[in-house]
Design a protein around this motif. Structure first.
Motif, PDB file in Angstrom:
ATOM      1  N   GLU B 777      15.996  46.876  48.298  1.00 28.52           N
ATOM      2  CA  GLU B 777      16.649  46.288  49.473  1.00 28.52           C
ATOM      3  C   GLU B 777      18.007  46.941  49.734  1.00 28.52           C
ATOM      4  O   GLU B 777      18.361  47.257  50.870  1.00 28.52           O
ATOM      5  N   ASP B 779      18.910  49.936  48.810  1.00 32.26           N
ATOM      6  CA  ASP B 779      18.647  51.298  49.301  1.00 32.26           C
ATOM      7  C   ASP B 779      18.341  51.275  50.795  1.00 32.26           C
ATOM      8  O   ASP B 779      18.858  52.090  51.572  1.00 32.26           O
ATOM      9  N   ALA B 780      17.489  50.313  51.181  1.00 33.36           N
ATOM     10  CA  ALA B 780      17.068  50.245  52.582  1.00 33.36           C
ATOM     11  C   ALA B 780      18.244  49.893  53.482  1.00 33.36           C
ATOM     12  O   ALA B 780      18.399  50.438  54.582  1.00 33.36           O
ATOM     13  N   GLN B 783      20.247  52.936  54.003  1.00 36.97           N
ATOM     14  CA  GLN B 783      19.503  53.837  54.871  1.00 36.97           C
ATOM     15  C   GLN B 783      19.668  53.410  56.327  1.00 36.97           C
ATOM     16  O   GLN B 783      19.849  54.223  57.226  1.00 36.97           O
ATOM     17  N   ARG B 784      19.625  52.078  56.535  1.00 37.57           N
ATOM     18  CA  ARG B 784      19.753  51.562  57.891  1.00 37.57           C
ATOM     19  C   ARG B 784      21.160  51.829  58.436  1.00 37.57           C
ATOM     20  O   ARG B 784      21.337  52.190  59.587  1.00 37.57           O
TER      21      ARG B 784
END
Lengths: 122, 845
Positions: B777, B779-780, B783-784
């Motif tokens: 989560e 990491d995401a 990334q976002r």
């Protein structure tokens, strides 16, 4: 210690400053009226006007402060915090919330047919 | 017609005379009191304390009074010199006019004393008293390179500063064995001398001027000191003390002192019951005060008493009982403080002093036989002035060894000499005062600020105030709330979770759902930051703009005079020659002050708000975006040149720094984020003083977290070692996301890490071992953030509605006339606006 004289509000003619829509809700703009800088705020359902000069720093910045509310004596009142050192001023009275001997001038402000007007208190 | 109203005449319109009119009008309006002021100078009252700033560019307005102001206050101004006063007839004669008075006040001030040196009237000789004197000095300075001030007292040094501002080689000649003989002792004078000489000003003590040399045309060419010694100079300023201007009073028959001065009693009344005297022309208890503060006190006293005499005020008589001569001031940039019995003349007095000729400081306390502080001196550093003055005035016996009063504070406040630490050094507030305020009911930082003044200066101690408040409340057994402010009964972390889980996207939604009132300067930016972290929308978008603090609202750093600074993003400090030229061209076009920052970027200061969009456009055209040098966001990733250039470098630190800065730019966080990448263990990027730092080894990269400079410096801790570049990125993504989601408002990474239960070990478990199953989560989320980053400045200039917000005035294109610049070392800086410090006005004693 800075000695801040109580400002003598210069009489200002009632002047149309801008359209109400020119002020984002909750923010302020600065108007120049007869050479005086007036900070005009749109907060809640009302408009307010005070001098633009921050008496603690001497800079003309109050119109760029964050507006907000505070509770005093069980009442909710509106204020603006100077962007420089965060000194707050009551928007109705112009009084400093940090130092009772300091205040900024207060001007009359009203909306009329979608326009914002400000000038000296009658 | 109405009955005649009493007439008060004030002779003199200097600072004290003007203050008197203000004091009088506070109690008595024009309907009850006729007020006439006689002003000899063609200018109305002005701030003589800041006389030398008359040479700043642009010239500051030193006026204290205006014609319009006096008109409005109903004060009649008569310009001219009063010729005579008739005490019996109660009249003042002025250029053929006769003014009848009911009460009269002398506020005639003083004149500069010029020692009877042959040649003192030559062309090129001046005194330093009025703005006209200064204008004449300025004009004369154009034809010469060297200026000399005769007199090394307060005003003499002030005058020397003025000559230096005019670009002259400057010398000070003092008759006494050291500078400021009236205030300082020999050691203090020597410390001051060293500092002043280091500025390039020549100091000649123990020196008597025997003659002013002139050429055939009667122009000054220099000074003779006797015995062949002397100085060549084209301009001489006499500043050897003052003499009260009592000639008019003397001629009228009022009692004057043996050495001059109109004699007054404690009510400021002269020997005539209808006549008062105030300021430097007055002699009180054998003393003429050459300071503005006692003059102001006299004005206040005289106003009350004269209004009582005229039947206009029903109050007890006011009394002037002498003034404390303690002074703290800045002369030529050197701080000097003198208080109480500074020279130790009290019988039985002893003194303790500390002289540091490297720092250029000298401190001394004078003690009585029984260990009370009688006075002291501070040169070069007056930080302890108020503390020591307090001790002197209170007269309490010392409970600590006297030498501890003058040793410099230990760095960083790491160890305190007493258990009562000084928490706020701007306002001189100690822990004990804060604890007392808490005991008396202060329950938040705002009330602590209000009752103690702590935190109202630079604000650097506010986090310590928070800490002290919490520990003190816990000690008192009270519940400590972590509420953001009165509008939100949640901590930042709780609010973060609420906003994320409920999916709020605007301030209005958050306030409706979880808050009350209209919000304030604390919760608005905090919620704005949470929304930005979660959704990364343009902070200046109309729905977000009203909650941004000024820097985020205008995408630049506000400075003390309300202008902004722009810091183009220069990732890793790497910039091409073309880039440098482009930045220079922007600075030149918009008249900006340039400075290399501590984070290897270029600060462009002094931008007016309405110029910001055009400045950004010019930078964007040259390939730059403006940078986040403000707000709670990633600032800069500092770097050294690494293995690319450095003979010691083992990895390419510059490339990694650039990659990190571009990756995390625009990330909104609870506090500012700084980083550094060093190419070897020599640590030239100072990575371990940063929120995250990376240091190269032969085997890869070491990652450090939780460091910072600032008020409480912390070295970052080693999180993991010998990583590849990609491993570094993964680890930092998670670290930063975990921090921005869980930290408290304004909590830096160091404090966050310290408060994390389990500390560094727990952090490793979460972001390396994924014990909570959060890594994917985190990491995401990062990334976002990266995927949604946009150049906010480019977006702002492209949107006419946003651009319109940068206008100075909503109703005209005028600029802020309150923004004034002076020249310093060839660039602009904000003009100081006049403060009314009770500074000494004049030298001599």
């Amino acid at each position: 210690m800075t000695l801040t004289a109580t400002p003598t509000p210069v009489p200002l003619p009632m002047t149309r400053v801008c359209a109400l829509d020119d002020i984002l809700p909750g923010t302020g703009v600065c108007a120049l009226i007869s050479g005086q800088q007036v900070a005009v705020f749109r907060v809640g359902e009302r408009v307010y006007a005070i001098g633009n000069r921050d008496p603690f720093t001497g800079a003309n910045v109050l119109s760029r402060g964050l507006t907000g509310s505070y509770t005093a004596g069980g009442q909710t009142r509106v204020k603006v915090a100077s962007p420089l050192l965060k000194h707050a001023f009551d928007l109705d009275s112009g009084l400093s919330l940090d130092d009772p001997s300091v205040s900024v001038p207060v001007y009359a402000a009203r909306t009329e047919g979608g326009d914002v007007w400000t000038g000296s208190l009658a | 017609m109405s009955t005649p109203i009493p007439h008060l005449v004030i002779v003199g319109n200097g600072m004290v005379g003007h203050r008197l009119t203000e004091q009088l009008r506070q109690h008595a309006g024009p309907d009850v009191l006729r007020l006439t002021v006689i002003s000899e100078e063609r200018r109305l009252a002005y701030d003589r304390v800041h006389l030398s700033s008359h040479f700043d560019d642009p010239r500051p307005n030193l006026s204290l009074a205006t014609d319009a102001g006096y008109r409005e206050a109903g004060v009649t101004v008569v310009t001219g010199r009063a010729d005579a006063v008739n005490l019996t007839a109660k009249t003042v004669q002025i250029a053929g006019w006769t003014l009848a008075y009911d009460a009269l006040v002398f506020a005639t001030g003083s004149f500069p004393f010029v020692p009877p040196v042959p040649g003192r009237d030559a062309r090129g000789c001046f005194v330093y008293r009025t703005l006209d004197d200064l204008d004449a000095i300025r004009e004369a300075a154009q034809d010469t390179q060297v200026g000399v001030v005769i007199g090394g007292g307060l005003l003499g040094l002030e005058a020397a500063g003025a000559l230096r501002k005019l670009g002259l080689e400057t010398h000070v000649v003092e008759f006494a064995p050291h500078l400021m003989p009236a205030q300082l002792d020999a050691e203090g004078g020597a410390a001051l001398r060293r500092t002043i000489e280091a500025m390039g000003i020549g100091v000649h003590v123990n020196t008597t001027t025997q003659q002013v040399r002139t050429d055939d045309a009667g122009r000054v060419t220099g000074l003779d000191f006797g015995g062949g010694a002397g100085l060549d100079a084209g301009l001489v300023v006499f500043s050897a003390g003052i003499r009260p201007r009592d000639d008019l009073a003397r001629a009228a028959g009022l009692t004057v002192g043996e050495r001059g001065g109109v004699l007054i009693d404690d009510t400021c009344r002269t020997s005539d019951p209808h006549v008062y005297a105030v300021g430097e022309c007055a002699l009180h208890d054998g003393r003429v005060y050459g300071l503005v503060a006692p003059g102001y006190q006299m004005a206040k006293v005289a106003a009350v008493n004269v209004l009582r005499d005229l039947g206009l005020l029903d109050a007890a008589p006011a009394q002037f009982r002498g003034a404390d001569l303690s002074t703290k001031l800045k002369l030529l940039g050197v701080e000097v403080g003198s208080f109480g019995d500074a020279k130790g003349v009290t019988p039985g007095a002893r003194s303790v002093s500390l002289s540091d000729n490297v720092r250029g400081t000298y401190s001394k306390v004078v003690l009585s036989g029984d260990g009370r502080v009688l006075g002291g001196l501070l040169v070069g550093d007056t930080a302890r002035y108020s503390d020591l003055l307090d001790l002197t005035l209170s007269g309490t016996p010392l409970s600590v060894p006297p030498e501890t009063l003058i040793v410099p504070p230990l760095p960083g406040g790491a160890v305190s000499t007493s258990s009562d630490a000084l928490l706020c050094s701007c306002e001189n507030v100690r822990e004990s005062a804060l604890c007392a305020a808490i005991a008396e009911g202060a329950r938040d930082v705002a009330s602590l600020k209000k009752c103690t003044g702590a935190g109202t200066g630079c604000g650097g101690c506010v986090p310590s105030l928070h800490g002290l408040l919490h520990s003190e409340l816990r000690r008192l057994g009270e519940t400590v709330t972590n509420h953001l402010c009165e509008h939100y009964p949640y901590s930042r972390q709780e609010l973060f979770d609420l906003i994320r889980v409920r999916g709020h996207t605007t301030w209005d939604e958050v306030l409706d759902a979880h808050g009350s009132g209209l919000g304030c300067e604390i919760c608005k930016p905090a919620v704005g930051s949470i929304l930005a972290t979660l959704h990364n929308e343009l902070v200046v978008a109309p729905q977000h703009a009203p909650v941004q603090d000024t820097n985020d609202a205008f995408l630049a750093n506000i400075q003390k005079n309300g202008t902004y600074s722009v810091v183009p993003r220069i990732p890793g400090g790497e910039v091409t020659a073309e880039g440098l030229i482009a930045i220079g061209a922007v600075a030149q076009q918009f008249g900006l002050y340039c400075k290399i920052t501590g984070g290897q970027r270029i600060d462009l200061l002094g931008a007016q708000r309405d110029d910001l969009p055009a400045i950004w456009e010019a930078l964007i055209a040259a390939g730059f975006e403006s940078g986040h040098a403000y707000g709670k966001s990633l600032r800069t990733v500092k770097s050294c040149v690494g293995s690319t250039w450095c003979r010691y470098g083992v990895q390419d630190s510059t490339s990694l720094a650039i990659r990190l800065e571009l990756r995390y730019r625009g990330l909104r966080s609870p506090h500012k984020l700084k980083s550094g990448v060093s190419g070897c263990t020599r640590e030239c990027a100072e990575a371990r003083s940063k929120d995250f730092g990376i240091i190269a080894t032969e085997k890869g990269w070491n990652v450090y977290v939780g460091g910072n400079g600032g008020v409480t410096p912390k070295h970052a801790l080693l999180l993991a070692s010998d990583l590849t570049e990609d491993e570094v990125i993964t680890l930092l993504d998670r670290y930063l996301m975990f921090y921005v989601r869980t930290a408290d408002r304004l909590q830096r990474t160091s404090a966050w890490l310290e408060n994390l239960e389990g500390g560094l070990e727990y952090l490793r478990a979460v972001i390396i071992d994924d014990r909570l199953g959060l890594c994917a989560e985190l990491d995401a989320e990062m990334q976002r953030h990266i995927g949604t980053y946009q150049d906010e400045w480019a977006a702002a200039v492209a949107d006419p509605a946003i651009r319109a917000r940068f206008r100075t005035f909503i109703n005209t294109d005028a600029r802020d006339d309150g923004v004034q610049w002076v020249d310093e070392r060839g660039q602009i800086r904000p003009a100081d606006h006049p403060h009314f410090y009770p500074l000494p006005m004049l030298g001599g004693d």
